[in-house]
Write a protein that holds these residues in place. Structure first.
Motif, PDB file in Angstrom:
ATOM      1  N   LEU A   1       0.836  -1.202   0.000  1.00 15.55           N
ATOM      2  CA  LEU A   1       0.000   0.000   0.000  1.00 15.55           C
ATOM      3  C   LEU A   1       0.875   1.258   0.000  1.00 15.55           C
ATOM      4  CD1 LEU A   1      -2.831   1.206   0.025  1.00 15.55           C
ATOM      5  CD2 LEU A   1      -2.807   1.009   2.520  1.00 15.55           C
ATOM      6  N   ALA A   2       1.988   1.215   0.704  1.00 13.88           N
ATOM      7  CA  ALA A   2       2.895   2.363   0.726  1.00 13.88           C
ATOM      8  C   ALA A   2       3.429   2.660  -0.671  1.00 13.88           C
ATOM      9  CB  ALA A   2       4.050   2.107   1.697  1.00 13.88           C
TER      10      ALA A   2
ATOM     11  N   HIS B   1       0.932   9.569  -5.436  1.00 14.17           N
ATOM     12  CA  HIS B   1       1.262  10.929  -5.023  1.00 14.17           C
ATOM     13  C   HIS B   1       2.263  11.560  -5.997  1.00 14.17           C
ATOM     14  CE1 HIS B   1       3.748  13.839  -2.667  1.00 14.17           C
ATOM     15  NE2 HIS B   1       2.558  14.393  -2.622  1.00 14.17           N
ATOM     16  N   ALA B   2       3.262  10.807  -6.415  1.00 11.57           N
ATOM     17  CA  ALA B   2       4.251  11.332  -7.366  1.00 11.57           C
ATOM     18  C   ALA B   2       3.595  11.658  -8.706  1.00 11.57           C
ATOM     19  CB  ALA B   2       5.380  10.325  -7.551  1.00 11.57           C
ATOM     20  N   HIS B   3       2.609  10.868  -9.101  1.00 11.23           N
ATOM     21  CA  HIS B   3       1.962  11.039 -10.406  1.00 11.23           C
ATOM     22  C   HIS B   3       0.929  12.167 -10.397  1.00 11.23           C
ATOM     23  CE1 HIS B   3       0.924   9.553 -14.418  1.00 11.23           C
ATOM     24  NE2 HIS B   3      -0.347   9.703 -14.086  1.00 11.23           N
ATOM     25  N   TYR B   4       0.072  12.207  -9.375  1.00 10.62           N
ATOM     26  CA  TYR B   4      -1.044  13.147  -9.340  1.00 10.62           C
ATOM     27  C   TYR B   4      -0.840  14.328  -8.391  1.00 10.62           C
ATOM     28  CZ  TYR B   4      -3.838   9.543 -11.703  1.00 10.62           C
ATOM     29  OH  TYR B   4      -4.325   8.624 -12.598  1.00 10.62           O
ATOM     30  N   GLY B   5      -0.053  14.146  -7.338  1.00  8.84           N
ATOM     31  CA  GLY B   5       0.025  15.153  -6.281  1.00  8.84           C
ATOM     32  C   GLY B   5      -1.213  15.059  -5.404  1.00  8.84           C
TER      33      GLY B   5
ATOM     34  N   ASN C   1     -10.880  12.989   2.885  1.00  7.93           N
ATOM     35  CA  ASN C   1     -10.205  14.088   3.579  1.00  7.93           C
ATOM     36  C   ASN C   1      -8.713  13.882   3.758  1.00  7.93           C
ATOM     37  OD1 ASN C   1     -12.383  15.785   3.819  1.00  7.93           O
ATOM     38  ND2 ASN C   1     -13.039  14.914   5.773  1.00  7.93           N
ATOM     39  N   CYS C   2      -8.235  12.642   3.801  1.00  8.26           N
ATOM     40  CA  CYS C   2      -6.803  12.438   4.022  1.00  8.26           C
ATOM     41  C   CYS C   2      -5.980  12.956   2.836  1.00  8.26           C
ATOM     42  CB  CYS C   2      -6.484  10.983   4.328  1.00  8.26           C
ATOM     43  SG  CYS C   2      -6.683   9.825   2.967  1.00  8.26           S
ATOM     44  N   PHE C   3      -6.627  13.243   1.704  1.00 14.79           N
ATOM     45  CA  PHE C   3      -5.934  13.840   0.564  1.00 14.79           C
ATOM     46  C   PHE C   3      -6.147  15.354   0.508  1.00 14.79           C
ATOM     47  CE2 PHE C   3      -6.626   9.659  -1.941  1.00 14.79           C
ATOM     48  CZ  PHE C   3      -5.585   9.057  -1.261  1.00 14.79           C
ATOM     49  N   LYS C   4      -7.066  15.874   1.322  1.00 13.65           N
ATOM     50  CA  LYS C   4      -7.435  17.288   1.268  1.00 13.65           C
ATOM     51  C   LYS C   4      -6.891  18.093   2.439  1.00 13.65           C
ATOM     52  CE  LYS C   4     -11.810  16.468  -1.076  1.00 13.65           C
ATOM     53  NZ  LYS C   4     -13.254  16.660  -1.014  1.00 13.65           N
ATOM     54  N   SER C   5      -6.982  17.550   3.624  1.00 19.29           N
ATOM     55  CA  SER C   5      -6.655  18.289   4.828  1.00 19.29           C
ATOM     56  C   SER C   5      -5.308  17.831   5.394  1.00 19.29           C
ATOM     57  CB  SER C   5      -7.757  18.067   5.860  1.00 19.29           C
ATOM     58  OG  SER C   5      -7.435  18.709   7.063  1.00 19.29           O
TER      59      SER C   5
ATOM     60  N   PRO D   1      -2.419  16.706   4.029  1.00 20.47           N
ATOM     61  CA  PRO D   1      -2.113  15.354   3.560  1.00 20.47           C
ATOM     62  C   PRO D   1      -0.642  14.975   3.724  1.00 20.47           C
ATOM     63  CG  PRO D   1      -2.309  16.835   1.713  1.00 20.47           C
ATOM     64  CD  PRO D   1      -2.658  17.625   2.930  1.00 20.47           C
ATOM     65  N   SER D   2      -0.439  13.695   3.980  1.00 26.82           N
ATOM     66  CA  SER D   2       0.904  13.107   3.981  1.00 26.82           C
ATOM     67  C   SER D   2       0.738  11.632   3.661  1.00 26.82           C
ATOM     68  CB  SER D   2       1.595  13.285   5.330  1.00 26.82           C
ATOM     69  OG  SER D   2       1.025  12.450   6.305  1.00 26.82           O
ATOM     70  N   VAL D   3       1.805  11.020   3.189  1.00 23.09           N
ATOM     71  CA  VAL D   3       1.731   9.589   2.889  1.00 23.09           C
ATOM     72  C   VAL D   3       1.446   8.822   4.175  1.00 23.09           C
ATOM     73  CG1 VAL D   3       3.046   7.583   2.090  1.00 23.09           C
ATOM     74  CG2 VAL D   3       3.196   9.737   0.836  1.00 23.09           C
ATOM     75  N   LYS D   4       2.101   9.193   5.266  1.00 25.68           N
ATOM     76  CA  LYS D   4       1.920   8.486   6.538  1.00 25.68           C
ATOM     77  C   LYS D   4       0.476   8.546   7.025  1.00 25.68           C
ATOM     78  CE  LYS D   4       3.707   8.166  11.215  1.00 25.68           C
ATOM     79  NZ  LYS D   4       4.651   8.693  12.204  1.00 25.68           N
ATOM     80  N   SER D   5      -0.124   9.737   7.023  1.00 28.71           N
ATOM     81  CA  SER D   5      -1.505   9.844   7.499  1.00 28.71           C
ATOM     82  C   SER D   5      -2.480   9.148   6.562  1.00 28.71           C
ATOM     83  CB  SER D   5      -1.903  11.309   7.693  1.00 28.71           C
ATOM     84  OG  SER D   5      -1.922  11.997   6.460  1.00 28.71           O
ATOM     85  N   SER D   6      -2.193   9.204   5.267  1.00 25.15           N
ATOM     86  CA  SER D   6      -3.056   8.528   4.301  1.00 25.15           C
ATOM     87  C   SER D   6      -2.997   7.019   4.491  1.00 25.15           C
ATOM     88  CB  SER D   6      -2.633   8.885   2.872  1.00 25.15           C
ATOM     89  OG  SER D   6      -2.797  10.260   2.640  1.00 25.15           O
ATOM     90  N   LEU D   7      -1.804   6.487   4.712  1.00 21.37           N
ATOM     91  CA  LEU D   7      -1.667   5.044   4.938  1.00 21.37           C
ATOM     92  C   LEU D   7      -2.433   4.612   6.176  1.00 21.37           C
ATOM     93  CD1 LEU D   7       2.100   4.492   4.096  1.00 21.37           C
ATOM     94  CD2 LEU D   7       0.128   3.688   2.787  1.00 21.37           C
TER      95      LEU D   7
END
Length: 78
Positions: free
Chosen positions: A20-21, A28-32, A43-47, A49-55
């Motif tokens: 998943l990471a 994230h690298a492709h779309y931002g 919300n984890c992509f809006k507020s 955001p970080s890879v760690k919090s999204s995971l």
């Protein structure tokens, strides 16, 4: 038994062996973050955001993880 069958193989699962990471880092690298938030309304992509919090969120939220995995599969990373 004449054949050695590995029960862990999943030939019909294109995500088998993909962490998943790794999925999140590539998306994230492709779309931002803005591009991910436009494509998947979570919300984890809006507020903040970080890879760690999204995971953390995706690991405990199956419906969101499924959407991220679907986006990963249909994205052409070329």
């Amino acid at each position: 038994m004449s054949e050695n069958i590995n029960k862990n193989e999943q030939p019909n699962n294109p995500l088998h062996g993909v962490k998943l990471a790794t999925i999140m880092e590539k998306l994230h690298a492709h779309y931002g973050w803005d591009g991910l938030a436009d494509r998947i309304n979570i919300n984890c992509f809006k507020s903040n955001p970080s890879v760690k919090s999204s995971l953390k969120f995706l690991r405990r939220t199956p419906w969101a993880r499924e959407k991220v995995e679907r986006l990963y599969l249909k994205t052409d990373f070329k």
